[in-house]
Design a protein around this motif. Structure first.
Motif, short mmCIF file in Angstrom:
data_model
loop_
_atom_site.label_atom_id
_atom_site.label_comp_id
_atom_site.label_asym_id
_atom_site.label_seq_id
_atom_site.Cartn_x
_atom_site.Cartn_y
_atom_site.Cartn_z
N HIS A 25 0.83 -1.20 0.00
CA HIS A 25 0.00 0.00 0.00
C HIS A 25 0.88 1.26 0.00
CE1 HIS A 25 -3.31 2.72 0.93
NE2 HIS A 25 -4.14 1.72 0.70
N ARG A 26 0.48 2.27 -0.75
CA ARG A 26 1.28 3.48 -0.86
C ARG A 26 1.30 4.28 0.44
NH1 ARG A 26 -2.32 7.70 -1.99
NH2 ARG A 26 -4.43 7.00 -2.53
N GLN A 27 0.36 3.99 1.35
CA GLN A 27 0.34 4.69 2.64
C GLN A 27 1.07 3.89 3.74
OE1 GLN A 27 -0.55 7.66 3.15
NE2 GLN A 27 -1.82 8.17 1.37
N GLN A 28 1.64 2.76 3.36
CA GLN A 28 2.37 1.94 4.35
C GLN A 28 3.52 2.75 4.95
OE1 GLN A 28 3.02 -0.52 6.87
NE2 GLN A 28 1.85 -1.69 5.36
N GLY A 29 3.53 2.83 6.26
CA GLY A 29 4.56 3.59 6.97
C GLY A 29 4.28 5.07 7.05
N LYS A 30 3.18 5.53 6.45
CA LYS A 30 2.82 6.95 6.49
C LYS A 30 1.51 7.12 7.28
CE LYS A 30 4.89 7.57 1.92
NZ LYS A 30 4.61 7.86 0.47
N ARG A 31 0.44 6.53 6.74
CA ARG A 31 -0.85 6.56 7.44
C ARG A 31 -1.34 5.15 7.79
NH1 ARG A 31 -4.47 10.96 3.99
NH2 ARG A 31 -3.47 12.85 4.81
N LEU A 32 -0.70 4.17 7.19
CA LEU A 32 -1.05 2.76 7.42
C LEU A 32 0.15 2.05 8.04
CD1 LEU A 32 -2.84 0.21 7.01
CD2 LEU A 32 -1.86 0.03 4.71
#
Length: 443
Positions: free
Chosen positions: A313-320
């Motif tokens: 997921h592109r939000q992994q480590g950011k929002r996920l």
């Protein structure tokens, strides 16, 4: 006169002692024949006992501790019962082995469990007698199905046979499990229904089991099958805690705390609602909602697509944030960094994460299920619907309440310690006055 009576008794060939002595003289008997003879003598000519036995099935736990929710319950409840046994009973953990008929005393396991030296006691076939009680505390469907005839023998001996029922999920949500799971669980339920009674871990499970028996074995209800319930305990201090933080833990915790974060705890499996949750948060992020999703759980079954989405997921480590395996110490820190527990499961037997959230004073957003209403009552925010937009709308509404301080509070949610749970369990098992759980039903 007394000496004469004792002399006649000790030399008699038709007493228990004389019978054993005569059998022992027969060198042609095989070991299996001797075991069978010993079991027959124990049933027909039992020795007097100061206390009845409470046989507690720990067949799965004896083989290994997988740290599952059920095994945590088995360990904690067993320890509580050891600490305060039911009046007139001696607690005896027992186990059965796949492919072998009957149960054995789990003496080696008990000594390890209680922290005692292992010398002096060996496992042996159980010596069951009239007035004893057998409780299937551990969940081992394969073994239980194999032992159906043995349970009948116990009941014919005068032993009361009962089982703990954790849930009916493989039957009620069959599409969320492997194909063979439903058939196995139904076979297990049929054996359980033949017993003297069951103890469910919630009123909701008791109701579901009653419905199932009414449709599949109504004659058992007519015969007086007892169906009762108790609630598991939840005090974390009663179980051993793991420690340790990964190198990047502090950075991760800082990112999680930088925005309102929703915590999900549980194995990645179909019924836990992860697919719906991920869809909901993608909609929230597209709509500009500043919120994080934190998932703590290992990979389960039938979730290849969801796992692939999470990993890439592109939000992994950011929002996920997906943390597959964390220590209890790390989980404690995550509870402190998040603002809400999100429980999206489509079915549970109890819902222990609700209690864990209450212990950490963490607000709860959860699916509107009868069992969650039973446990959390008005101490949680509930949502309906199976689509991502349904959950996204509920989270948006909860965030608005949270900003105003008007969201439901979890810290006053009632729950039991393991000692209280054990008292409830014993009161239900022995039909004695004791702590009841009816008061935890929603109004």
């Amino acid at each position: 006169y007394a000496q004469a009576i004792e002399s006649f008794a000790s030399s008699a060939e038709r007493t228990r002692t004389g019978l054993i002595r005569s059998i022992g003289k027969d060198s042609s008997l095989s070991e299996s024949s001797l075991i069978e003879a010993a079991q027959s003598i124990a049933r027909a000519l039992p020795m007097p006992a100061a206390k009845h036995q409470l046989f507690v099935d720990v067949s799965e736990l004896v083989q290994g501790d997988s740290q599952s929710g059920i095994q945590r319950l088995v360990r904690s409840l067993l320890r509580s019962i050891f600490d305060n046994p039911p009046a007139g009973f001696r607690v005896e953990p027992v186990y059965a082995l796949k492919g072998e008929r009957g149960y054995n005393y789990a003496r080696k396991f008990s000594l390890r469990f209680l922290g005692c030296p292992l010398q002096g006691l060996d496992d042996a076939p159980i010596d069951a007698r009239d007035g004893d009680v057998f409780i299937g505390l551990d969940l081992q469907p394969h073994i239980v199905c194999e032992q159906a005839d043995f349970y009948r023998t116990l009941r014919q001996t005068g032993v009361r046979v009962e089982f703990v029922v954790y849930d009916l999920l493989p039957v009620l949500l069959g599409h969320r499990f492997f194909q063979a799971a439903k058939a196995l669980h139904e076979r297990w339920l049929k054996v359980v229904a033949e017993s003297n009674g069951i103890l469910a871990i919630s009123n909701s499970v008791a109701d579901e089991f009653t419905t199932w028996v009414s449709a599949n074995a109504p004659e058992r209800l007519a015969a007086g099958l007892k169906i009762r319930a108790f609630h598991p305990g939840a005090d974390i201090s009663y179980s051993s805690q793991t420690s340790g933080l990964p190198p990047a833990a502090e950075q991760t915790l800082s990112l999680i705390a930088s925005a309102p974060s929703f915590l999900m705890v549980g194995t990645i499996e179909p019924r836990k609602g992860y697919a719906q949750t991920l869809d909901a948060f993608e909609q929230l992020w597209r709509n500009g909602v500043n919120a994080n999703l934190v998932i703590v759980g290992r990979v389960g079954w039938m979730v290849e697509e969801v796992v692939d989405q999470l990993r890439h997921h592109r939000q992994q480590g950011k929002r996920l944030f997906w943390l597959e395996g964390v220590s209890d110490e790390y989980l404690e820190r995550l509870y402190g960094a998040c603002v809400c527990l999100l429980l999206a499961s489509e079915g549970e037997g109890f819902g222990l994460p609700l209690i864990e959230a209450a212990i950490h004073k963490l607000p709860v957003v959860t699916r509107n299920l009868p069992v969650f209403r039973e446990v959390a009552a008005d101490h949680a925010f509930y949502f309906d619907g199976m689509k991502g937009e349904d959950m996204a709308a509920a989270i948006t509404q909860w965030l608005a309440l949270f900003e105003k301080g008007q969201h439901p509070r979890s810290e006053t949610m009632p729950y039991l310690t393991w000692q209280q749970s054990a008292e409830q369990f014993k009161a239900a098992l022995f039909s004695q006055p004791g702590p009841q759980i009816a008061s935890l039903r929603p109004a």
